[in-house]
Structures are given as C-alpha cells and as structure tokens.
Design a protein around this motif. Structure first.
Motif, PDB file in Angstrom:
ATOM      1  N   GLN A 103       0.757  -1.166  -0.070  1.00  0.00           N
ATOM      2  CA  GLN A 103      -0.035   0.023  -0.006  1.00  0.00           C
ATOM      3  C   GLN A 103       0.922   1.396  -0.061  1.00  0.00           C
ATOM      4  N   ALA A 104       2.077   1.103   0.860  1.00  0.00           N
ATOM      5  CA  ALA A 104       2.529   2.377   1.090  1.00  0.00           C
ATOM      6  C   ALA A 104       3.348   2.713  -0.286  1.00  0.00           C
ATOM      7  N   ARG A 105       3.956   1.815  -1.064  1.00  0.00           N
ATOM      8  CA  ARG A 105       4.679   1.989  -2.248  1.00  0.00           C
ATOM      9  C   ARG A 105       4.040   2.086  -3.413  1.00  0.00           C
ATOM     10  N   TYR A 106       2.838   1.457  -3.673  1.00  0.00           N
ATOM     11  CA  TYR A 106       2.065   1.374  -4.915  1.00  0.00           C
ATOM     12  C   TYR A 106       0.829   2.318  -5.119  1.00  0.00           C
ATOM     13  N   VAL A 107       0.220   2.338  -3.700  1.00  0.00           N
ATOM     14  CA  VAL A 107      -1.215   2.924  -3.755  1.00  0.00           C
ATOM     15  C   VAL A 107      -1.189   4.423  -3.222  1.00  0.00           C
ATOM     16  N   LEU A 108      -0.526   4.352  -2.262  1.00  0.00           N
ATOM     17  CA  LEU A 108      -0.698   5.772  -1.401  1.00  0.00           C
ATOM     18  C   LEU A 108       0.131   6.923  -1.792  1.00  0.00           C
ATOM     19  N   PRO A 109       1.136   6.625  -2.496  1.00  0.00           N
ATOM     20  CA  PRO A 109       1.991   7.928  -2.790  1.00  0.00           C
ATOM     21  C   PRO A 109       0.978   9.098  -3.615  1.00  0.00           C
ATOM     22  N   GLY A 141      -4.990   2.592  19.343  1.00  0.00           N
ATOM     23  CA  GLY A 141      -5.097   4.059  19.210  1.00  0.00           C
ATOM     24  C   GLY A 141      -3.878   4.633  18.901  1.00  0.00           C
ATOM     25  N   THR A 142      -2.997   3.880  18.769  1.00  0.00           N
ATOM     26  CA  THR A 142      -1.528   4.289  18.300  1.00  0.00           C
ATOM     27  C   THR A 142      -1.400   5.199  17.129  1.00  0.00           C
ATOM     28  N   VAL A 143      -2.131   4.607  16.184  1.00  0.00           N
ATOM     29  CA  VAL A 143      -2.248   5.475  14.871  1.00  0.00           C
ATOM     30  C   VAL A 143      -3.812   5.754  14.542  1.00  0.00           C
ATOM     31  N   ASN A 144      -4.133   6.825  13.542  1.00  0.00           N
ATOM     32  CA  ASN A 144      -5.496   7.009  13.208  1.00  0.00           C
ATOM     33  C   ASN A 144      -6.161   6.018  12.465  1.00  0.00           C
ATOM     34  N   PHE A 145      -5.542   5.469  11.439  1.00  0.00           N
ATOM     35  CA  PHE A 145      -5.906   4.793  10.426  1.00  0.00           C
ATOM     36  C   PHE A 145      -5.140   3.586  10.025  1.00  0.00           C
ATOM     37  N   ALA A 146      -5.893   2.318   9.913  1.00  0.00           N
ATOM     38  CA  ALA A 146      -5.279   1.179   9.264  1.00  0.00           C
ATOM     39  C   ALA A 146      -5.554   0.774   8.124  1.00  0.00           C
ATOM     40  N   ILE A 147      -4.619   0.403   7.149  1.00  0.00           N
ATOM     41  CA  ILE A 147      -4.862   0.175   5.731  1.00  0.00           C
ATOM     42  C   ILE A 147      -4.298  -0.995   5.495  1.00  0.00           C
ATOM     43  N   ALA A 148      -5.239  -2.290   5.241  1.00  0.00           N
ATOM     44  CA  ALA A 148      -4.493  -3.653   5.054  1.00  0.00           C
ATOM     45  C   ALA A 148      -5.491  -4.443   4.253  1.00  0.00           C
ATOM     46  N   THR A 149      -5.068  -5.639   4.132  1.00  0.00           N
ATOM     47  CA  THR A 149      -6.195  -6.624   3.589  1.00  0.00           C
ATOM     48  C   THR A 149      -6.290  -7.788   4.411  1.00  0.00           C
ATOM     49  N   GLY A 200      -0.256 -14.332   5.500  1.00  0.00           N
ATOM     50  CA  GLY A 200      -0.757 -13.581   6.167  1.00  0.00           C
ATOM     51  C   GLY A 200      -0.553 -12.118   5.852  1.00  0.00           C
ATOM     52  N   PHE A 201       0.123 -12.061   4.628  1.00  0.00           N
ATOM     53  CA  PHE A 201       0.530 -10.528   3.838  1.00  0.00           C
ATOM     54  C   PHE A 201      -0.395 -10.586   2.496  1.00  0.00           C
ATOM     55  N   SER A 268      -9.218  -9.984  -3.594  1.00  0.00           N
ATOM     56  CA  SER A 268      -9.051  -9.458  -2.248  1.00  0.00           C
ATOM     57  C   SER A 268      -9.613  -8.113  -2.044  1.00  0.00           C
ATOM     58  N   VAL A 269      -9.811  -7.794  -0.855  1.00  0.00           N
ATOM     59  CA  VAL A 269     -10.472  -6.269  -0.748  1.00  0.00           C
ATOM     60  C   VAL A 269      -9.449  -5.794   0.517  1.00  0.00           C
ATOM     61  N   THR A 270      -8.809  -4.666   0.019  1.00  0.00           N
ATOM     62  CA  THR A 270      -8.194  -3.681   1.072  1.00  0.00           C
ATOM     63  C   THR A 270      -9.397  -2.779   1.688  1.00  0.00           C
TER      64      THR A 270
END
Length: 324
Positions: A103-109, A141-149, A200-201, A268-270
């Motif tokens: 996600q960090a490398r290919y979707v979020l930039p 509550g350490t982060v605001n959002f989680a983004i994963a599959t 798991g990834f 799969s659904v992110t």
C-alpha cells in the motif's frame, strides 16, 4: 481518580505489564507510574494488577474491566481534544497511518501527494508492518488509520470499511517458459517453484485456498513481505513470482513479464479503518475519501454507529467496489 492514572493503567496493560517500558513511552519515571497505579487501587479499593514483589504479573478480572473502561474514557478525552482542535484550528493537526509495504509503495503516494496539497500544515506519519501489527496499532489508538487486506478481523474494536478489490499477476523473466503463456492454469503454475508473499500478507490466504481447492501443493521456494524483494528474486530466476497486480510497473519492471492471474484467484479487498469511538476531524474524512471516493462522510458515520460486523457488512452489500 485522575485521567493520568487511567492512562497509566491503560499503557501498562498495553506494554505487557512492563512499567519501565511504559514510563519510557510516557516520558516519565518508573516510580511515578507505580505510585499512581497504587493510589488508584487504594482509592477504588480493588487490585488492578497481581504482583510478584515489585513486578506486575497479570491483570485481575476486576482490573481488566477497569482497564477496558479506561480505554473508552481516554478515547472520549481524545475526542474532546479533537473537537476543540477542529473548531479552533481546522487546517493544523496530524494524521498517522499504519499500512503494508504494498500500500505504501504502490497505492498511497499519489493520494498522500494530493492530501498534502489540500492540507500542507497537517503532519503525516506512516508506520509499516505486518497486517496484525497494523491492526493492533489502530486497535490501541497508536495510529489514526489502518490500511490492509489481511488480519483485520482479529480486532473487534475496529471499524474497517472496504475500499477496493484487487487481484494477482504472475511475473517471470522474459526467458522463462511461461513468458508467452496465454492460458495460465493453476496446474501449470504448480509445476514451477514459486516466490510470493509471506503467509498473512497481501491476500496470501486467497492464493493458498485456490491451490488447496484444486488439490495442488506448489513448491514455495521463497516468501517475503515486500513485492520489490519478490521481484528481485524472480529476476534471479529463483522461481515464478505471484504478486499483487498493482505491484508491477511496466516502466520500472522492464526485465519482467506480467501475466494476468485474476481468473485463478478470488479477489481480495483492501480496507481502511479506525478504532471505534474516535472523533474524526474534517481532514481525516477528506483523506478517507481520497483513498476510497465511495466512502462519503455519511457512509463513514453510518459505519461508526454499527455494533457488529454484520451491521457493517449490510451497509456495503449494495455498493459495487472499484477494482484496482
């Protein structure tokens, strides 16, 4: 009873009962944390933690209930602060996201680039980890959002909303026998050593299920959490790579051939989500909408009001998710 005391017992519980680590994370002293916990126990006339000498060994049944309630109270305190911030300083603040490498490398930039244009004074923090780590960071509550599959179902206190569907591609070198394959099958794939994601990834579970359903046991010679690492070993002819289709870039990956494998595996659904009960500031709604345009403020608020996963699923049953 003080908010500080509730924060101490909450943090101790989330630092494996390690007072030293808790004190370090809160930038305070170990004796100070111990003293405040003792004072709270004395005031409530109940033991929150079992002890062996100076060491905490476990949480008592009463303590677990109190700690859970403390977490809810701290969420509400944080929500009060965010309401005040939202009205007093709408364009300043921070946003923290936990996600996977893919996600960090290919979707979020591009999304982050657009968000920064809209909110240049919002500081962004990104944490990368396994899906379980990502979900845990949001759950605490350490982060605001989680983004994963994967692994998002492990934490009941998260509101996880579906964003998009995606599938997989097979990547091989130009010299590989599959490079010109036009009718790829699972049986054909299983004839070659495979390089893919760690269990798991990034939708790995759908991959395993497809082979198991077909009665096949492919030889996994190398697994990694990073699609770029997987492609590196495919270039070395270690095996056939199976990666998320979004992880193949025809310009960057010129040494490889990509073969669509979406007909072989279930999509799969992110998802993107957050801890129940938190207050979302205006720019947080904006970030979610940039990531998944169908997640309007109205839908997000409806999702926040759900109490079960079934209620949440019912909100999205008639919404067609986009394909990435």
């Amino acid at each position: 009873m003080k908010i500080q005391q509730l924060k101490y017992i909450w943090e101790v519980a989330n630092h494996d009962l390690n007072i030293s680590a808790t004190a370090e994370s809160l930038f305070t002293s170990q004796p100070g944390v111990s003293k405040q916990i003792r004072m709270l126990e004395d005031e409530l006339d109940v033991q929150i933690f079992q002890r062996n000498g100076k060491h905490l060994t476990e949480i008592t049944p009463a303590g677990q209930i109190i700690i859970d309630m403390a977490g809810d109270i701290l969420d509400k305190v944080e929500a009060v602060k965010r309401v005040a911030e939202d009205f007093s300083n709408k364009r300043h603040g921070s946003l923290s996201i936990a996600t996977t490498h893919t996600q960090a490398r290919y979707v979020l930039p591009n999304i982050i680039q657009e968000f920064i244009k809209l909110y240049p004074d919002i500081s962004l923090d990104m944490h990368q980890g396994t899906p379980v780590q990502i979900s845990e960071l949001a759950s605490k509550g350490t982060v605001n959002f989680a983004i994963a599959t994967e692994a998002l179902e492990l934490f009941d206190n998260l509101v996880m909303m579906p964003c998009y569907r995606w599938n997989r591609s097979v990547v091989v070198s130009h010299e590989h026998p599959l490079a010109n394959e036009t009718s790829l099958t699972l049986e054909t794939l299983a004839e070659y050593p495979i390089v893919t994601y760690v269990f798991g990834f990034t939708g790995r579970s759908q991959l395993d299920q497809a082979f198991q359903k077909a009665g096949l046991s492919p030889k996994l010679v190398f697994t990694a959490s990073d699609a770029d690492v997987i492609k590196t070993y495919v270039k070395m002819n270690l095996g056939v790579g199976i990666v998320a289709s979004m992880a193949y870039d025809s310009e960057i990956d010129k040494e490889l051939v990509s073969i669509d494998a979406s007909h072989l595996f279930e999509p799969s659904v992110t998802r993107i989500g957050f801890r129940r009960g938190i207050f979302l500031r205006a720019y947080m709604y904006e970030f979610i909408k940039l990531f998944a345009p169908h997640l309007t403020e109205e839908i997000i608020q409806k999702s926040m009001q759900t109490k079960t996963k079934q209620e949440l699923e019912d909100i999205f049953k008639d919404i067609e998710l986009p394909d990435y």
